[in-house]
Scaffold this motif. Structure first.
Motif, short mmCIF file in Angstrom:
data_model
loop_
_atom_site.label_atom_id
_atom_site.label_comp_id
_atom_site.label_asym_id
_atom_site.label_seq_id
_atom_site.Cartn_x
_atom_site.Cartn_y
_atom_site.Cartn_z
N ASN A 59 13.52 -12.34 -25.73
CA ASN A 59 12.15 -13.27 -25.68
C ASN A 59 12.12 -14.43 -24.99
O ASN A 59 11.13 -14.76 -24.81
N VAL A 60 13.44 -14.60 -24.33
CA VAL A 60 13.40 -15.77 -23.32
C VAL A 60 14.03 -15.30 -22.08
O VAL A 60 14.07 -16.02 -21.23
N LYS A 61 14.27 -14.12 -21.77
CA LYS A 61 14.96 -13.63 -20.74
C LYS A 61 14.09 -13.69 -19.45
O LYS A 61 14.47 -14.23 -18.51
N ALA A 62 12.59 -13.59 -19.51
CA ALA A 62 11.87 -13.75 -18.23
C ALA A 62 11.62 -15.26 -17.90
O ALA A 62 12.19 -15.52 -16.81
N SER A 63 11.49 -16.15 -18.78
CA SER A 63 11.68 -17.59 -18.49
C SER A 63 12.95 -18.04 -18.02
O SER A 63 12.99 -18.81 -17.13
N ALA A 64 13.89 -17.65 -18.89
CA ALA A 64 15.13 -18.18 -18.57
C ALA A 64 15.73 -17.72 -17.36
O ALA A 64 16.48 -18.47 -16.61
N GLY A 65 15.58 -16.67 -17.09
CA GLY A 65 16.16 -15.70 -15.98
C GLY A 65 15.35 -16.34 -14.57
O GLY A 65 15.91 -16.89 -13.59
N SER A 66 14.02 -16.64 -14.67
CA SER A 66 13.46 -17.28 -13.73
C SER A 66 13.82 -18.64 -13.25
O SER A 66 13.99 -19.20 -12.10
N LEU A 67 14.22 -19.48 -14.51
CA LEU A 67 14.63 -20.80 -14.25
C LEU A 67 15.93 -20.66 -13.61
O LEU A 67 16.29 -21.58 -12.69
N VAL A 68 16.89 -20.04 -14.15
CA VAL A 68 18.17 -20.06 -13.75
C VAL A 68 18.35 -19.65 -12.11
O VAL A 68 18.96 -20.21 -11.45
N ILE A 69 17.47 -18.40 -11.92
CA ILE A 69 17.50 -18.08 -10.36
C ILE A 69 16.99 -19.11 -9.62
O ILE A 69 17.27 -19.31 -8.27
#
Length: 471
Positions: free
Chosen positions: A394-404
């Motif tokens: 549920n957070v993979k999209a937003s968290a992944g974008s933030l981390v990258i």
């Protein structure tokens, strides 16, 4: 108490239809599999082939990296899915390489570079996520490490051929892996977790069965995937600000922390300013400009076998030892980087000492090669592997974008400020990098958990349990 982490998986708009049927791809479920000690199916040729197709895109990422694509990568993947986004990113990169190869003026070059940067930013996110999703837990580290292997191959090619062939030809070479992946993507499945999330139950079971082998019992894994996706959907994160909740704090600290330390450790600056560093160390006076080119080739190809070592050791040793344990394994990334940067800093210091120029030249060479090797076996690739494992769906999209985004933003900051830092103090610059390397050792020892041999759902459970214990 042992530290644990969380994970999840992602999404696709159009699943791989009828994957594994004889009419489309042959009886892929009957392909041979590698078995673990318990005799159960561990991985199949479907997983191997899908991984090889996916990491073909990492070659382009190895040649050109930019942060623009990272901003939208997570949301794009959530909307269109892993396989479709890989296809889109490689199409963008192909157009970018062609624009460079056939450029008529600076605008063509700028446009091509922009397209490649955008595609590479997406690639750096989607490939580790996809490979982690399809891989069995006991082999996940090996397969995800091939992302870094192809990245290194791309870097090595750019270093090796960049000084000996025309840049237009080099751009055309960059098209080859893009086209290979574009073709291969028609023959690989979508992430099983994406399929079940969008309600494609039949395709989900067919895909998972083919990935695990015809004789494998997938009932338990399928049930875990369904249960965790159902639970995660109840905690849907619609806005980026909602990501900063206590339940996701540990994952964010690990993901963001590793990317910050990875970039501020100086690896990107060293890759981009290889010649300048050697020239400032006085190496050009003793070995000449041709010698610097040879050192660049050595730098590149010394990385390649080092990454192969990482691929072979990661699931035997685990991710955590490869990141920080310098006494149990051949290469230890963080310690090696720290010590290598210290040697380079010392070489600049000795350069100012009378009769120590020869020693300074040796130290900068040894330090540079050491940094290259140690970075390749751990810090260059493993943070992306861990990033693909620690965030729930549920957070993979937003968290992944933030981390990258943070990763490539920090890379830009380091490469932009590097020349100013070198003007301030060459030795001091690398002593700072060395200090950050040793800080990375402490961070990994205290914060980063081991995820080897556990499913993404098991990692998800562990972080929920760990947070429950903190309350």
């Amino acid at each position: 108490m042992e530290r644990q982490i969380s994970v999840g998986e992602g999404l696709l708009d159009k699943p791989y239809q009828n994957y594994g049927t004889t009419s489309d791809c042959g009886d892929t479920a009957s392909l041979p599999s590698i078995r673990n000690s318990s005799g159960s199916d561990a991985t199949t040729a479907v997983v191997v082939f899908s991984t090889l197709v996916a990491v073909s895109g990492s070659f382009c990422y190895g040649i050109a990296v930019r942060m623009l694509g990272a901003i939208l990568s997570g949301k794009i993947v959530d909307i269109f899915g892993r396989r479709n986004v890989m296809w889109l990113s490689e199409l963008i990169c192909t157009l970018g390489w062609l624009a460079i190869a056939f450029a008529k003026d600076a605008l063509w070059l700028d446009s091509g570079r922009l397209l490649i940067g955008f595609g590479a930013g997406i690639i750096s996110y989607v490939i580790p996520i996809y490979v982690a999703a399809i891989s069995p837990k006991d082999f996940r580290g090996v397969f995800t490490a091939f992302h870094q292997l192809m990245n290194t191959f791309g870097c090595s090619l750019a270093y090796f051929f960049g000084n000996v062939i025309p840049w237009r030809v080099l751009a055309l070479i960059g098209v080859i892996p893009c086209v290979l992946q574009l073709i291969g993507l028609f023959f690989i499945p979508e992430s099983p977790r994406w399929l079940v999330k969008i309600g494609k139950e039949k395709e989900f079971e067919t895909t998972l069965q083919n990935l695990r082998g015809k004789g494998a019992d997938i009932s338990q894994e399928a049930a875990e995937i369904r249960d965790h996706i159902e639970i995660s959907q109840k905690h849907s994160v619609a806005r980026l600000l909602n990501l900063f909740q206590r339940r996701y704090a540990n994952s964010l600290i690990i993901g963001v922390g590793l990317m910050l330390l990875q970039q501020f450790g100086g690896a990107s600056a060293m890759a981009y300013y290889t010649s300048s560093i050697f020239e400032k160390a006085g190496a050009s006076g003793s070995i000449g400009s041709r010698g610097i080119a040879i050192i660049q080739y050595m730098f590149s190809f010394f990385r390649f076998p080092a990454v192969i070592t990482s691929v072979l050791l990661m699931d035997k040793a685990g991710r955590k030892p490869l990141l920080m344990n310098g006494y149990q394994y051949l290469q230890i990334s963080a310690c090696g980087m720290a010590f290598g940067c210290f040697l380079i800093g010392l070489s600049f210091y000795l350069k100012e000492v009378k009769n120590m120029n020869d020693a300074a030249h040796i130290l900068v060479l040894v330090g540079f090669m050491g940094c290259s090797a140690f970075n390749s076996i751990g810090l260059a690739g493993i943070p992306f592997v861990i990033m693909s494992e620690i965030f729930p769906i549920n957070v993979k999209a937003s968290a992944g974008s933030l981390v990258i985004l943070i990763c490539w933003s920090c890379s830009w900051i380091v490469t932009y400020t590097f020349n100013f830092m070198m003007q301030w103090s060459s030795a001091g610059t690398f002593f700072i990098f060395s200090g950050i390397g040793f800080l990375t050792v402490l961070f990994v020892a205290k914060i980063v958990p081991e995820t080897k041999g556990r499913t993404l759902e098991e990692i998800q459970d562990s972080i929920i349990t760990s947070f429950a214990g903190l309350r």
